[in-house]
Write a protein that holds these residues in place. Structure first.
Motif, PDB file in Angstrom:
ATOM      1  N   VAL A 173      27.177  37.904  29.647  1.00 37.59           N
ATOM      2  CA  VAL A 173      27.590  36.954  30.689  1.00 37.59           C
ATOM      3  C   VAL A 173      26.913  35.614  30.404  1.00 37.59           C
ATOM      4  O   VAL A 173      25.724  35.430  30.674  1.00 37.59           O
ATOM      5  CB  VAL A 173      27.233  37.476  32.092  1.00 37.59           C
ATOM      6  N   LYS A 206      33.860  36.337  35.357  1.00 34.11           N
ATOM      7  CA  LYS A 206      34.006  36.479  36.813  1.00 34.11           C
ATOM      8  C   LYS A 206      35.021  35.473  37.349  1.00 34.11           C
ATOM      9  O   LYS A 206      35.924  35.833  38.119  1.00 34.11           O
ATOM     10  CB  LYS A 206      32.661  36.282  37.507  1.00 34.11           C
ATOM     11  N   GLU A 207      34.882  34.231  36.949  1.00 34.89           N
ATOM     12  CA  GLU A 207      35.791  33.196  37.434  1.00 34.89           C
ATOM     13  C   GLU A 207      37.228  33.469  36.985  1.00 34.89           C
ATOM     14  O   GLU A 207      38.180  33.276  37.750  1.00 34.89           O
ATOM     15  CB  GLU A 207      35.336  31.825  36.929  1.00 34.89           C
ATOM     16  N   GLU A 250      38.726  36.348  39.084  1.00 31.53           N
ATOM     17  CA  GLU A 250      39.093  35.888  40.426  1.00 31.53           C
ATOM     18  C   GLU A 250      40.318  34.982  40.385  1.00 31.53           C
ATOM     19  O   GLU A 250      41.151  35.003  41.292  1.00 31.53           O
ATOM     20  CB  GLU A 250      37.907  35.191  41.069  1.00 31.53           C
ATOM     21  N   VAL A 289      36.225  40.982  42.666  1.00 32.18           N
ATOM     22  CA  VAL A 289      34.984  41.283  41.950  1.00 32.18           C
ATOM     23  C   VAL A 289      33.953  41.795  42.946  1.00 32.18           C
ATOM     24  O   VAL A 289      33.495  41.062  43.820  1.00 32.18           O
ATOM     25  CB  VAL A 289      34.448  40.036  41.213  1.00 32.18           C
ATOM     26  N   ASP A 295      30.964  43.402  42.083  1.00 32.48           N
ATOM     27  CA  ASP A 295      29.574  43.301  41.625  1.00 32.48           C
ATOM     28  C   ASP A 295      29.533  42.395  40.410  1.00 32.48           C
ATOM     29  O   ASP A 295      30.424  42.438  39.556  1.00 32.48           O
ATOM     30  CB  ASP A 295      29.020  44.692  41.292  1.00 32.48           C
ATOM     31  N   TYR A 296      28.495  41.568  40.351  1.00 37.33           N
ATOM     32  CA  TYR A 296      28.365  40.596  39.260  1.00 37.33           C
ATOM     33  C   TYR A 296      26.890  40.317  39.067  1.00 37.33           C
ATOM     34  O   TYR A 296      26.232  39.742  39.930  1.00 37.33           O
ATOM     35  CB  TYR A 296      29.115  39.320  39.623  1.00 37.33           C
ATOM     36  N   ARG A 297      26.349  40.757  37.911  1.00 37.56           N
ATOM     37  CA  ARG A 297      24.906  40.629  37.693  1.00 37.56           C
ATOM     38  C   ARG A 297      24.572  40.983  36.254  1.00 37.56           C
ATOM     39  O   ARG A 297      25.404  41.541  35.527  1.00 37.56           O
ATOM     40  CB  ARG A 297      24.138  41.558  38.627  1.00 37.56           C
ATOM     41  N   GLY A 349      25.857  41.986  30.980  1.00 35.01           N
ATOM     42  CA  GLY A 349      26.118  41.775  32.390  1.00 35.01           C
ATOM     43  C   GLY A 349      27.232  42.677  32.884  1.00 35.01           C
ATOM     44  O   GLY A 349      27.954  43.302  32.086  1.00 35.01           O
ATOM     45  N   VAL A 397      30.651  42.860  35.358  1.00 37.63           N
ATOM     46  CA  VAL A 397      31.697  42.298  36.200  1.00 37.63           C
ATOM     47  C   VAL A 397      32.539  43.477  36.652  1.00 37.63           C
ATOM     48  O   VAL A 397      33.302  44.043  35.863  1.00 37.63           O
ATOM     49  CB  VAL A 397      32.561  41.265  35.445  1.00 37.63           C
ATOM     50  N   ILE A 412      35.393  45.058  38.800  1.00 37.95           N
ATOM     51  CA  ILE A 412      36.659  44.688  39.438  1.00 37.95           C
ATOM     52  C   ILE A 412      37.280  45.916  40.081  1.00 37.95           C
ATOM     53  O   ILE A 412      37.443  46.951  39.433  1.00 37.95           O
ATOM     54  CB  ILE A 412      37.641  44.109  38.401  1.00 37.95           C
TER      55      ILE A 412
END
Length: 322
Positions: A197, A219-220, A223, A229, A231-233, A246, A248, A250
Motif C-alpha cells: 500500500v 482503496k481509492e 471505492e 472497503v 478494512d484498510y491498514r 497492506g 484492502v 472489499i
C-alpha cells in the motif's frame, strides 16, 4: 509512430523473441530480469509478457524461500487465514489470484477454521503452477491450479465466494481499476487484497515502489468503482519492510449465499461456458478448446485452440491420437 496493425504485429513478435532471450540471459548472469525488461527500449514498464517471463524464470524460488524460513511462512499464512475466516464456511469456494507456487495457498488452507469445499489458485506462469502442484502434494493440501490472467479470469460472474491476492497485483501500476473490477466480478462475498500500500508506506518504501512500478491507490480505486472497503491498514507481519504488506478488504454490496455446488468456468475469449475435460476445456458454443499441460489447464485467451470437432470425439479416441 507506426500504427499499421500488420507492421505492429511483426514488430511485436520480433521484439518478443529478443525480450525472451535477453531476459533469460540476464537472469542466468544473476541480474534482475524485470530490470532488464524495464531498460529495454521496446518494453513498456512492467509489461504483461515481461512479467510472465520473469515469473517463469524464477519458478522454484518461492518454495526454496518457504523452506528456508518456515517460521515466517507460518506467521504469514496465519495472518491471512485470520482475515479470511469470517467469510468462509465449509461450503465455500476460495480462489487465490496469482498463487505463484502455492506456498501461501497451501499454508492458508491448512489454517482456516473451516475447510472450503473448493479451493483454487491460478498464476500466469505454467512453471510456477507446476512447482505449486508438487508443493500442495507434499503438504497434503487439496487444491486445483490453473494458468490464467488476472485481467481475464476464466470463471463466471459471482462464482467464487472469496477471492484474495498476495502481492500479485503489485507490478500492475496503471491497471488498478481493471484488476479490481475483474476480481469483484468473480467474487460472490469478498475480495481480499494483500498488496503493498503505497499511501501507508514510508518514504524509502515508496521510492522503491515507484522504481519497480508497483500499484497505487487501491482503496481509492475500489471505492471509485463502487466497492465497499471494510478494512484498510498495514499488516502486523511483513517479510520485507521495504515492501510493506497492506490490507484492502472489499465486501460485495449484496453478498449472495455461499455454497454453489460446482465451479463455473467460462471462456476468457468469448465468455461462453466451458466444459471440463481430461484433455482440455471445451466451449460447445464456440468450438474453442483450452489445452491441459501436465495436469494444469491453460486458460488464457492466448491459449485458445479452434477445434470444433473436439466435443464430438470421445476421450479414448483423443487419447489414442499421436
Amino acid at each position: 509512430m507506426n500504427t499499421d496493425p500488420d507492421n505492429l504485429l511483426r514488430t511485436d513478435v520480433t521484439e518478443l523473441g529478443r525480450l525472451m532471450l535477453g531476459m533469460r540471459s540476464a537472469y542466468a548472469r544473476g541480474e534482475n530480469a524485470m530490470e532488464y525488461a524495464r531498460q529495454t527500449a521496446s518494453a513498456l514498464g512492467n509489461s504483461p509478457i515481461a512479467t510472465l517471463i520473469a515469473y517463469d524464470l524464477q519458478a522454484g524460488t518461492y518454495i526454496s524461500g518457504a523452506r528456508a524460513n518456515p517460521e515466517g511462512r507460518v506467521r504469514w499464512c496465519e495472518q491471512l487465514a485470520g482475515i479470511l475466516n469470517p467469510y468462509i464456511i465449509k461450503q465455500s469456494t476460495v480462489l487465490e489470484v496469482g498463487c505463484g507456487e502455492a506456498t501461501t495457498l497451501a499454508g492458508v488452507l491448512k489454517r482456516l477454521e473451516n475447510t472450503p469445499r473448493h479451493a483454487f489458485g491460478f498464476d500466469i506462469s505454467w512453471s510456477r503452477c507446476a512447482h505449486g502442484l508438487s508443493w500442495l502434494a507434499e503438504n497434503a493440501v487439496p487444491a486445483g491450479l490453473f494458468v490464467a490472467d488476472i485481467f481475464e479470469i476464466p470463471l463466471e460472474d459471482s462464482s467464487v465466494d472469496v477471492v484474495y491476492t498476495s502481492h500479485s497485483l503489485e507490478p500492475n501500476r496503471g491497471r488498478e481499476e481493471a484488476a479490481i473490477k475483474e476480481l469483484m466480478r468473480v467474487a460472490r462475498r469478498a475480495v481480499v487484497l494483500i498488496e503493498p500500500v503505497y499511501e501507508l508506506a514510508g518514504s524509502e518504501a515508496q521510492a522503491r515502489m515507484r522504481e519497480h512500478g508497483y500499484v497505487r491507490g487501491l482503496k481509492e480505486t475500489a471505492e471509485m468503482v463502487g466497492a465497499t472497503v471494510r478494512d484498510y491498514r498495514l499488516l502486523d507481519y511483513c517479510g520485507n519492510p521495504l515492501n510493506p504488506s497492506g490490507l484492502v478488504l472489499i465486501e460485495k454490496s449484496v453478498m449472495t449465499p455461499s455454497g454453489t455446488p460446482d465451479i463455473q468456468w467460462r471462456c476468457p475469449l468469448t465468455h461462453s461456458a466451458l466444459v471440463e475435460h481430461a484433455l482440455g476445456f471445451y466451449s460447445p458454443g464456440t468450438g474453442v478448446v483450452y489445452p491441459v499441460l501436465g495436469g494444469i489447464p491453460l486458460l488464457r485467451s492466448s491459449h485458445a485452440v479452434v477445434a470444433s470437432s473436439f466435443g464430438s470425439i470421445n476421450a479414448q479416441e483423443l487419447g489414442a491420437v499421436r
